[in-house]
Design a protein around this motif. Structure first.
Motif, PDB file in Angstrom:
ATOM      1  N   PRO A 100      22.056  78.503  51.111  1.00 54.28           N
ATOM      2  CA  PRO A 100      21.733  77.327  50.295  1.00 54.28           C
ATOM      3  C   PRO A 100      21.448  77.663  48.836  1.00 54.28           C
ATOM      4  O   PRO A 100      20.307  77.673  48.410  1.00 54.28           O
ATOM      5  CB  PRO A 100      20.499  76.742  50.989  1.00 54.28           C
ATOM      6  CG  PRO A 100      19.891  77.897  51.707  1.00 54.28           C
ATOM      7  CD  PRO A 100      21.005  78.795  52.106  1.00 54.28           C
ATOM      8  N   ILE A 108      30.297  73.392  49.499  1.00 61.50           N
ATOM      9  CA  ILE A 108      29.353  72.423  50.069  1.00 61.50           C
ATOM     10  C   ILE A 108      29.774  71.003  49.707  1.00 61.50           C
ATOM     11  O   ILE A 108      29.885  70.131  50.562  1.00 61.50           O
ATOM     12  CB  ILE A 108      27.919  72.677  49.575  1.00 61.50           C
ATOM     13  CG1 ILE A 108      27.416  74.021  50.075  1.00 61.50           C
ATOM     14  CG2 ILE A 108      26.984  71.576  50.063  1.00 61.50           C
ATOM     15  CD1 ILE A 108      26.047  74.377  49.543  1.00 61.50           C
ATOM     16  N   LYS A 127      24.188  76.376  57.659  1.00 64.30           N
ATOM     17  CA  LYS A 127      23.263  77.039  56.749  1.00 64.30           C
ATOM     18  C   LYS A 127      22.803  78.329  57.393  1.00 64.30           C
ATOM     19  O   LYS A 127      22.466  78.356  58.567  1.00 64.30           O
ATOM     20  CB  LYS A 127      22.076  76.117  56.482  1.00 64.30           C
ATOM     21  CG  LYS A 127      21.355  76.447  55.202  1.00 64.30           C
ATOM     22  CD  LYS A 127      20.110  75.636  55.040  1.00 64.30           C
ATOM     23  CE  LYS A 127      20.382  74.191  54.724  1.00 64.30           C
ATOM     24  NZ  LYS A 127      19.149  73.499  54.288  1.00 64.30           N
ATOM     25  N   TYR A 330      22.001  70.250  53.077  1.00 66.35           N
ATOM     26  CA  TYR A 330      22.690  71.274  52.285  1.00 66.35           C
ATOM     27  C   TYR A 330      21.678  72.193  51.603  1.00 66.35           C
ATOM     28  O   TYR A 330      21.159  73.100  52.215  1.00 66.35           O
ATOM     29  CB  TYR A 330      23.648  70.618  51.294  1.00 66.35           C
ATOM     30  CG  TYR A 330      24.624  69.693  51.993  1.00 66.35           C
ATOM     31  CD1 TYR A 330      25.514  70.203  52.927  1.00 66.35           C
ATOM     32  CD2 TYR A 330      24.621  68.320  51.775  1.00 66.35           C
ATOM     33  CE1 TYR A 330      26.393  69.380  53.603  1.00 66.35           C
ATOM     34  CE2 TYR A 330      25.494  67.491  52.445  1.00 66.35           C
ATOM     35  CZ  TYR A 330      26.378  68.019  53.365  1.00 66.35           C
ATOM     36  OH  TYR A 330      27.232  67.210  54.044  1.00 66.35           O
ATOM     37  N   LEU A 331      21.348  71.943  50.343  1.00 65.94           N
ATOM     38  CA  LEU A 331      20.465  72.881  49.646  1.00 65.94           C
ATOM     39  C   LEU A 331      18.991  72.630  49.915  1.00 65.94           C
ATOM     40  O   LEU A 331      18.182  73.545  49.840  1.00 65.94           O
ATOM     41  CB  LEU A 331      20.708  72.830  48.138  1.00 65.94           C
ATOM     42  CG  LEU A 331      22.075  73.295  47.647  1.00 65.94           C
ATOM     43  CD1 LEU A 331      22.042  73.556  46.159  1.00 65.94           C
ATOM     44  CD2 LEU A 331      22.533  74.544  48.357  1.00 65.94           C
ATOM     45  N   ASN A 332      18.613  71.392  50.197  1.00 72.61           N
ATOM     46  CA  ASN A 332      17.201  71.057  50.427  1.00 72.61           C
ATOM     47  C   ASN A 332      16.359  71.394  49.201  1.00 72.61           C
ATOM     48  O   ASN A 332      15.400  72.163  49.293  1.00 72.61           O
ATOM     49  CB  ASN A 332      16.683  71.786  51.676  1.00 72.61           C
ATOM     50  CG  ASN A 332      15.439  71.145  52.236  1.00 72.61           C
ATOM     51  OD1 ASN A 332      15.121  70.007  51.888  1.00 72.61           O
ATOM     52  ND2 ASN A 332      14.727  71.855  53.088  1.00 72.61           N
ATOM     53  N   GLN A 333      16.728  70.836  48.067  1.00 73.26           N
ATOM     54  CA  GLN A 333      16.019  71.095  46.818  1.00 73.26           C
ATOM     55  C   GLN A 333      15.833  69.783  46.065  1.00 73.26           C
ATOM     56  O   GLN A 333      16.611  68.854  46.263  1.00 73.26           O
ATOM     57  CB  GLN A 333      16.849  72.040  45.936  1.00 73.26           C
ATOM     58  CG  GLN A 333      16.946  73.459  46.438  1.00 73.26           C
ATOM     59  CD  GLN A 333      15.656  74.230  46.319  1.00 73.26           C
ATOM     60  OE1 GLN A 333      14.814  73.922  45.489  1.00 73.26           O
ATOM     61  NE2 GLN A 333      15.483  75.215  47.188  1.00 73.26           N
TER      62      GLN A 333
ATOM     63  N   ASN B  78      22.944  70.519  59.574  1.00 77.67           N
ATOM     64  CA  ASN B  78      21.804  71.360  59.218  1.00 77.67           C
ATOM     65  C   ASN B  78      20.517  70.571  59.042  1.00 77.67           C
ATOM     66  O   ASN B  78      19.530  71.097  58.582  1.00 77.67           O
ATOM     67  CB  ASN B  78      22.094  72.109  57.922  1.00 77.67           C
ATOM     68  CG  ASN B  78      23.319  72.965  58.039  1.00 77.67           C
ATOM     69  OD1 ASN B  78      23.445  73.751  58.958  1.00 77.67           O
ATOM     70  ND2 ASN B  78      24.252  72.770  57.135  1.00 77.67           N
ATOM     71  N   ASN B 238      13.850  76.371  56.978  1.00 76.91           N
ATOM     72  CA  ASN B 238      14.531  75.454  56.065  1.00 76.91           C
ATOM     73  C   ASN B 238      13.541  74.780  55.120  1.00 76.91           C
ATOM     74  O   ASN B 238      13.831  74.587  53.939  1.00 76.91           O
ATOM     75  CB  ASN B 238      15.300  74.405  56.878  1.00 76.91           C
ATOM     76  CG  ASN B 238      16.304  73.656  56.015  1.00 76.91           C
ATOM     77  OD1 ASN B 238      16.790  74.181  55.018  1.00 76.91           O
ATOM     78  ND2 ASN B 238      16.598  72.429  56.397  1.00 76.91           N
ATOM     79  N   ASN B 241      12.318  77.295  52.515  1.00 79.96           N
ATOM     80  CA  ASN B 241      13.265  77.379  51.395  1.00 79.96           C
ATOM     81  C   ASN B 241      12.933  76.383  50.319  1.00 79.96           C
ATOM     82  O   ASN B 241      13.145  76.615  49.145  1.00 79.96           O
ATOM     83  CB  ASN B 241      14.678  77.012  51.853  1.00 79.96           C
ATOM     84  CG  ASN B 241      15.304  78.114  52.606  1.00 79.96           C
ATOM     85  OD1 ASN B 241      14.722  79.177  52.711  1.00 79.96           O
ATOM     86  ND2 ASN B 241      16.473  77.865  53.135  1.00 79.96           N
ATOM     87  N   ASN B 242      12.485  75.222  50.756  1.00 79.66           N
ATOM     88  CA  ASN B 242      12.188  74.147  49.824  1.00 79.66           C
ATOM     89  C   ASN B 242      10.727  74.208  49.389  1.00 79.66           C
ATOM     90  O   ASN B 242      10.250  73.340  48.694  1.00 79.66           O
ATOM     91  CB  ASN B 242      12.506  72.809  50.507  1.00 79.66           C
ATOM     92  CG  ASN B 242      12.446  71.661  49.558  1.00 79.66           C
ATOM     93  OD1 ASN B 242      12.546  71.855  48.355  1.00 79.66           O
ATOM     94  ND2 ASN B 242      12.254  70.462  50.071  1.00 79.66           N
TER      95      ASN B 242
END
Lengths: 446, 277
Positions: A100, A108, A127, A330-333, B78, B238, B241-242
């Motif tokens: 990610p 992506i 992921k 996807y990125l989780n941001q 995901n 997960n 990560n955030n």
């Protein structure tokens, strides 16, 4: 001459380079057909070293039967199928691994923006926790294709750091887009000469991050193997390690540089484009065997990712893309973080707003010179020993001509030459003299 | 009864102290930024008050409510709800545990019945037992070549030992008189095994199974974080990560509660087979 050349330019050639075709497109079409034939010629020559025997054999069995007999020994059919236009897909359900980070943007965004679907593919993006795991899952055939660091497929093909598995790089995912982030407490230590004893992180040994960090500190007189510590830390864990004071800094992928700024843990010392503007970072890797088994699926995947890269190259699309890849799937941001990375208008963590439109770029062609540079650094730092067949290894792994061909299929303009020369911290790199380049460095292991 | 009420009060008091210290620790330290270029502040996410690190109690409550209100959502390969993630983890634990029981209980019987086999296998068991199950992971990935099977293998290998040792111990310590009675009644080997030894050793075997299940549940989270298959471990990773600590804490609570329920289930089973002499 291509469509986009200026016909009034006195230096432009209206004919092709060899002079036998009316324009470059015809020349290239012709050379492709010729190269396919050259392949078969090479196989036949190897089978029948004496020409008289070859002719007798062909007369006796007929050309078709001969072709079939040879094809059973050599994957001629598969190789030729690769040249075919949009054939039937061998496999519709494809599994693609990714880490990610924004480097994976083209592959992506192809899912939420429908590029895979348009090619008739049903892609599952998986992921993954770290690069070593990506390598293992590609080798285990759990993934059909994967997001990889640009040096990984070269290392895997050579069997460095793992068993040897023949790999191909279909496209470069992104150029630039990385940065050196330092912990807030070092905001007065901007000169690398003050970095003795620092603990740095890179995402993987066989990464541009490792090679660029080593290059950068070595240019400032530090030996990366003695004067600083370089650890391998998966990108998502870099920010947390910086916060807990386990690291002094890292050369890592975005969004984790911007994330450190966003969380007020670190600041962006430099972007990697200041080390080498136009450096490759991640790539789209596939096992060579898989390409041979699924040529049409491979081509379809190829076209999808290339279309995505073409869209990502446009600065006006970057905000849309940031919103498409931010969700937890996807990125989780947070979107603001991704937006700053992709648009290049960002907070540097020290109170300044900077505008660098090419903070991250998307040039998908895997130019072979890039691969050669990577190999020179692997040689420089002792990851490979002995003589390195730079050019031939890269040509086997990096599918430069394929990428250009698929781009043409999708109507994307493919440049004939690399758009930017390789100049790393003021030093030009000549891909035809790799050994001299390695010898030219004062600090090295080899 | 008065003692019970006392312990309840004490539990509640502890909880209140815990929550209050959490509340103190999570008070936002930096208010909305002052004297900062508003555009820069926005890029830093400082235009709204932001607690650094630990979520406040109300943020935590909102997270828990949000996760529990829709535990089975599926927003792509995901991103799935906590219920689905739990199902993946429980499935893996169940399968690994079942396979371990399949191997450990019969083998434990053999070891318990035959002192020769016991002595022969003992060195192997003693060496293999203390190995951290996660240490097997690289080897498993390399040889099995499949990450999902590898994590099941890791569960298998960590839950096999307590069950094996307990079964062997339970079988070997069945009272001699009962075996002698069975022999005088001319019961066959199989009949003795199933009708005398098994019921007699069942409580000890289930103790082993209970320990095994506890370890398996500990290990699955770590294995999933390492390999990144869908599951509770993946959920933690997960959200890590955030840097979303609220979700991580939520997952920790869920892992704890599920672990407790599993333990209670085995406790009930154990009570069902316990006999009074």
């Amino acid at each position: 001459m291509s469509l986009f050349d200026n016909p009034y330019d006195p230096n432009a050639r209206l004919a092709c380079a060899c002079g036998r075709h009316s324009d470059r497109a015809a020349h290239e079409a012709d050379t492709e057909a010729l190269s396919a034939q050259a392949l078969e010629t090479a196989v036949l020559k190897a089978l029948f070293p004496r020409d008289a025997e070859r002719r007798r054999f062909l007369r006796a069995v007929g050309a078709t039967a001969a072709n079939a007999a040879i094809a059973s020994l050599f994957p001629l059919g598969a190789l030729q199928a690769m040249a075919q236009e949009k054939g039937k897909l061998e496999k519709k359900d494809v599994k693609i691994g990714f880490i990610p980070i924004t480097c994976a943007t083209p592959l992506i965004m192809s899912a939420p923006l429908g590029f895979y679907e348009k090619q008739g593919l049903n892609v599952t993006l998986v992921k993954t926790a770290g690069w070593a795991l990506i390598r293992d899952k590609v080798m285990n055939k759990e993934y059909d294709a994967s997001h990889m660091l640009a040096p990984m497929p070269l290392a895997m093909s050579m069997g460095v750091g793992s068993n040897a598995v023949a790999m191909n790089v279909a496209t470069i995912q992104n150029s630039n887009g990385q940065a050196i982030t330092l912990a807030m407490k070092h905001k007065d230590k901007r000169d690398p000469k003050q970095w003795k004893g620092f603990k740095f992180a890179v995402p993987f040994e066989y990464s541009m991050h490792n090679f660029l960090l080593r290059y950068y500190v070595a240019e400032h007189g530090l030996d990366p193997d003695k004067d600083i510590q370089i650890r391998v830390v998966p990108p998502p864990e870099m920010v947390a390690n910086l916060r807990s004071d386990n690291l002094d800094g890292y050369l890592g992928p975005d969004p984790f540089n911007q994330r450190a700024v966003y969380d007020q843990i670190g600041f962006i010392h430099i972007l990697t484009r200041e080390i080498w503007d136009g450096h490759p970072c991640c790539s789209f890797g596939v096992r060579t065997e898989w390409v041979k088994e699924n040529p049409n699926t491979f081509a379809a995947m190829y076209r999808a990712v290339l279309s995505a890269a073409a869209m990502a190259a446009g600065p006006e699309n970057r905000t849309t893309i940031a919103n498409a890849i931010a969700p937890a799937n996807y990125l989780n941001q947070p979107v603001p973080v991704l937006e700053q990375v992709l648009t290049g208008k960002y907070a540097d963590g020290l109170g300044n707003i900077k505008t660098v439109p090419n903070r991250i770029e998307f040039d998908p062609v895997p130019w072979s010179a890039l691969g050669v540079w990577i190999l020179t650094q692997m040689k420089r730092w002792g990851y490979v020993k002995g003589d390195v067949q730079y050019k031939s290894i890269v040509d086997q792994v990096y599918l430069m001509t394929d990428a250009k061909k698929r781009m043409k299929e999708e109507g994307i303009a493919a440049p004939a030459e690399m758009p930017k020369k390789i100049i790393v911290m003021g030093k030009a790199f000549d891909a035809s003299k790799p050994d001299a380049y390695v010898q030219g460095f004062a600090i090295k292991k080899a | 009864m008065r003692e019970r009420a006392k312990s309840w009060v004490l539990s509640l008091l502890l909880l209140a102290v815990l929550l209050f210290s959490w509340h103190l620790a999570s008070l936002p330290k930096s208010g909305p930024a002052t004297g900062m270029d508003p555009e820069y502040a926005k890029m830093m996410g400082l235009d709204k008050p932001k607690s650094d690190g630990l979520p406040t109690l109300s943020q935590m409550g909102a997270t828990v409510r949000k996760q529990l209100s829709n535990p089975f959502y599926d927003a792509g390969s995901n991103d799935k709800g906590i219920g689905i993630q739990l199902a993946y983890s429980l499935g893996r634990v169940g399968l690994g545990f079942f396979l371990a029981a399949l191997v450990a209980i019969p083998l434990g019987f053999v070891i318990g019945l035959s002192p020769v086999v016991h002595r022969a296998l003992n060195p192997f068991i003693q060496v293999l037992k203390p190995i951290s199950p996660l240490a097997w992971m690289p080897l498993a990935l390399y040889t099995i070549k499949d990450s999902a099977t590898s994590s099941i293998f890791v569960i298998f290998i960590c839950s096999v030992w307590p069950m094996l040792i307990n079964t062997a111990h339970g079988v070997s310590s069945v009272r001699r008189e009962w075996l002698n009675v069975a022999r005088t009644l001319e019961a066959g080997t199989m009949r003795t095994c199933f009708e005398v030894i098994l019921p007699a050793a069942a409580p000890v075997i289930l103790t082993g199974a209970r320990i095994s299940m506890g370890i398996a549940w500990l290990v699955i989270v770590a294995a999933e974080m390492l390999v990144g298959n869908l599951g509770v471990g993946y959920f933690v990773w997960n959200e890590w990560n955030n840097l979303s600590l609220a979700n991580v804490i939520f997952a920790i609570l869920v892992i704890g509660v599920v672990g407790m329920i599993l333990d209670l289930l085995f406790g009930a089973l154990q009570r069902a087979v316990t006999f009074v002499e």
